[in-house]
Design an enzyme around this catalytic site. Structure first.
Site, PDB file in Angstrom:
ATOM      1  N   HIS A 370      -1.571  13.867  54.666  1.00 36.71           N
ATOM      2  CA  HIS A 370      -1.473  12.659  53.858  1.00 36.71           C
ATOM      3  C   HIS A 370      -1.112  11.509  54.789  1.00 36.71           C
ATOM      4  CE1 HIS A 370      -1.872  14.607  50.003  1.00 36.71           C
ATOM      5  NE2 HIS A 370      -0.850  15.415  50.232  1.00 36.71           N
ATOM      6  N   CYS A 411      -5.248   9.282  54.591  1.00 35.52           N
ATOM      7  CA  CYS A 411      -5.361   7.956  53.998  1.00 35.52           C
ATOM      8  C   CYS A 411      -4.601   6.939  54.828  1.00 35.52           C
ATOM      9  CB  CYS A 411      -4.788   7.965  52.581  1.00 35.52           C
ATOM     10  SG  CYS A 411      -5.888   8.702  51.364  1.00 35.52           S
TER      11      CYS A 411
END
Length: 537
Positions: A370, A411
């Site tokens: 992430h 991301c």
């Protein structure tokens, strides 16, 4: 700013101490060595050829019979290796932990450990890699296991009548086995040892039977490394001829399949000094940090950096991990995957692999996690700045002027929502409004950029998406970015400049759309000073 490797002062000190070492000093140094240390030194220094094996064997047997004899093993080594004896000797002393002698030479433990990495069996600078691996075998077998190995060799080689029986000194037996061609260490690098390929089958089979898998892996890895080096030497003349031609000749003329980046028949204007040296078998490590499961850090001092909603598992990331591992192994890299590391473990393992890369031509680091703008996340949901990772790479002495590639699937913002089977790698999956970030601590943390301090050199950073936006990953097939990257590297690996391959990935991924008509655009930034081509398959 944290720096890697020895300081300039330390590095200059150890080099000056090595250069100031004279052969006349060696008899005095040798007096400080016990017999066991002399055995290990003779094995590491004289184990490279059969003639040297026999010489060392005779010397050691005479010393064993009368350990009060004045030995001249080190002095004799200087006569055999007139050019490189100082560097070899210091490395061998470091490997056997001859701290007293090294202190007398003015070399601190920190200096020789950071320079030679003596306790890492997978790295070797001047000492033959298989000899170093065998030394670790000798050091880690118990007395009973050593005796069992001797019995096994006698059983398989009944004609070997070596008149020595003290199993405390396995290296002496190994010297005899190398002299008798029972085992072969392989040629390294130009010592004409008689056999180009190592043959350690009798020892590796024994280690396997006795459950010594770690020692077996170390020895097999060293043998593989030497074999691949010698395979490249066979093609050295052809490679040198090709290097006198254009880069097209060196790395294959682009085919119709790969010619989209070039004009047909156009010679690429690269001189040899414009290309990073990157050889198959010596390419280096491809470290893959794969984050699948996440939990919330309990340290109260770090909880302000946690996202307001717990992270979901990153389904599909194993597809990316396996694809990267297989792809880079194809081009000669040592692919190693590490799963679910905390923020501190991420930085620690990157430092570790930087140190281990001192003898290799490059380093590739892949992080699957992430993320948010400027950061990736540890398994404890604490962010790590991408700048900090780049700074470790840039400041490393071990990788000075060598190419470093950082590949990130994560991301870099929240400006996308999930789509059917697609998952977003955003840390803010709980947000329904595009671009909202409620946790100001995370926002401020990710925005800190040390632009004035960062001195990136020879680094290519490739990130799956541009700042502020999310990156898509399919639960069943993996992420758009990593799967496209692996496909294009497999297709064009050594036939295109690596940055051209990445440009092709950006082009392909930016043209992909989800069922909800969402898309993403990868990014790259580079401070490479030369052209980067993967080794030829």
């Amino acid at each position: 700013m944290e720096t890697m490797g020895p300081s300039s002062k330390s590095k200059n000190n150890i080099l000056s101490q090595i250069q100031n070492l004279h052969s006349e000093d060696l008899p005095y140094l040798e007096r400080d060595l016990c017999f066991a240390e002399k055995v290990s030194l003779a094995f590491l220094l004289f184990g490279n050829t059969k003639a040297n094996n026999l010489f060392a064997l005779q010397k050691l047997l005479a010393l064993y019979m009368n350990q009060n004899l004045v030995s001249d093993i080190l002095f004799n080594f200087t006569r055999e290796n007139k050019k490189n004896w100082r560097f070899c000797l210091i490395e061998a002393l470091a490997i056997i932990k001859a701290h007293k002698v090294l202190r007398k030479l003015g070399v601190s433990k920190y200096e020789y450990e950071i320079t030679f990495l003596p306790y890492r069996p997978e790295t070797s600078l001047s000492i033959h890699p298989v000899l170093k691996a065998l030394y670790f075998v000798c050091e880690n077998l118990s007395q009973s296991e050593t005796q069992a190995l001797l019995c096994e060799v006698r059983r398989q080689i009944p004609g070997n009548n070596f008149n020595f029986s003290d199993s405390s000194f396995l290296e002496i037996f190994l010297l005899d086995w190398m002299t008798s061609s029972i085992i072969e260490i392989g040629e390294w690098p130009d010592d004409n040892s008689g056999s180009k390929k190592p043959n350690m089958k009798i020892i590796t089979n024994f280690l396997k039977v006795y459950g010594k898998d770690t020692l077996k892996d170390i020895l097999e890895s060293a043998c593989k490394y030497v074999s691949e080096k010698n395979e490249r030497k066979e093609d050295a003349r052809l490679v040198n001829d090709l290097r006198n031609l254009s880069i097209q000749s060196q790395y294959c003329v682009p085919t119709a399949e790969s010619s989209s980046s070039y004009q047909s028949g156009t010679e690429i204007d690269y001189a040899e000094h414009d290309i990073y040296k990157l050889e198959r078998g010596n390419a280096g490590f491809a470290l893959i940090i794969n984050q699948y499961e996440f939990y919330e850090e309990k340290d109260p001092n770090l909880r302000n950096l946690l996202p307001e909603s717990p992270f979901k598992n990153r389904e599909g990331t194993m597809k990316d991990r396996d694809a990267l591992k297989e792809t880079f192994e194809k081009f000669g890299y040592i692919s190693q995957a590490k799963n679910n590391l905390t923020h501190n473990e991420i930085l620690a393992i990157i430092r570790d692999y930087v140190k281990k890369s001192i003898i290799f031509d490059s380093l590739i680091i892949c992080i699957l996690s992430h993320g948010l703008e400027g950061v990736v996340y540890g398994s404890n949901s604490i962010p790590v700045k991408i700048n900090d990772i780049e700074e470790i790479l840039a400041s490393s002495k071990e990788l000075y002027k060598k190419p470093k590639v950082l590949i990130i699937q994560a991301c870099q913002g929240t400006q996308m929502q999930e789509a059917d089977t697609l998952e977003c790698d955003s840390p803010m999956e709980y947000l329904k409004a595009i671009g909202l970030i409620k946790n100001e601590s995370i926002k401020n943390y990710s925005k800190e950029i040390k632009a004035n301090k960062l001195f990136l050199g020879d680094i290519l950073t490739v990130i799956s998406t541009v700042p502020g936006y999310a990156s898509f990953r399919d639960k069943g097939t993996g992420s758009w970015f990593i799967q496209s990257l692996c496909k294009k590297i497999n297709n064009f690996g050594h036939r295109k400049h690596f940055q051209d391959i990445v440009t092709g990935v950006i082009n392909e991924v930016s043209g992909m759309k989800s069922k909800q008509n969402l898309c993403m655009v990868p990014q790259q930034r580079s401070t490479l000073t030369k052209s980067l081509w993967l080794p030829k398959i």
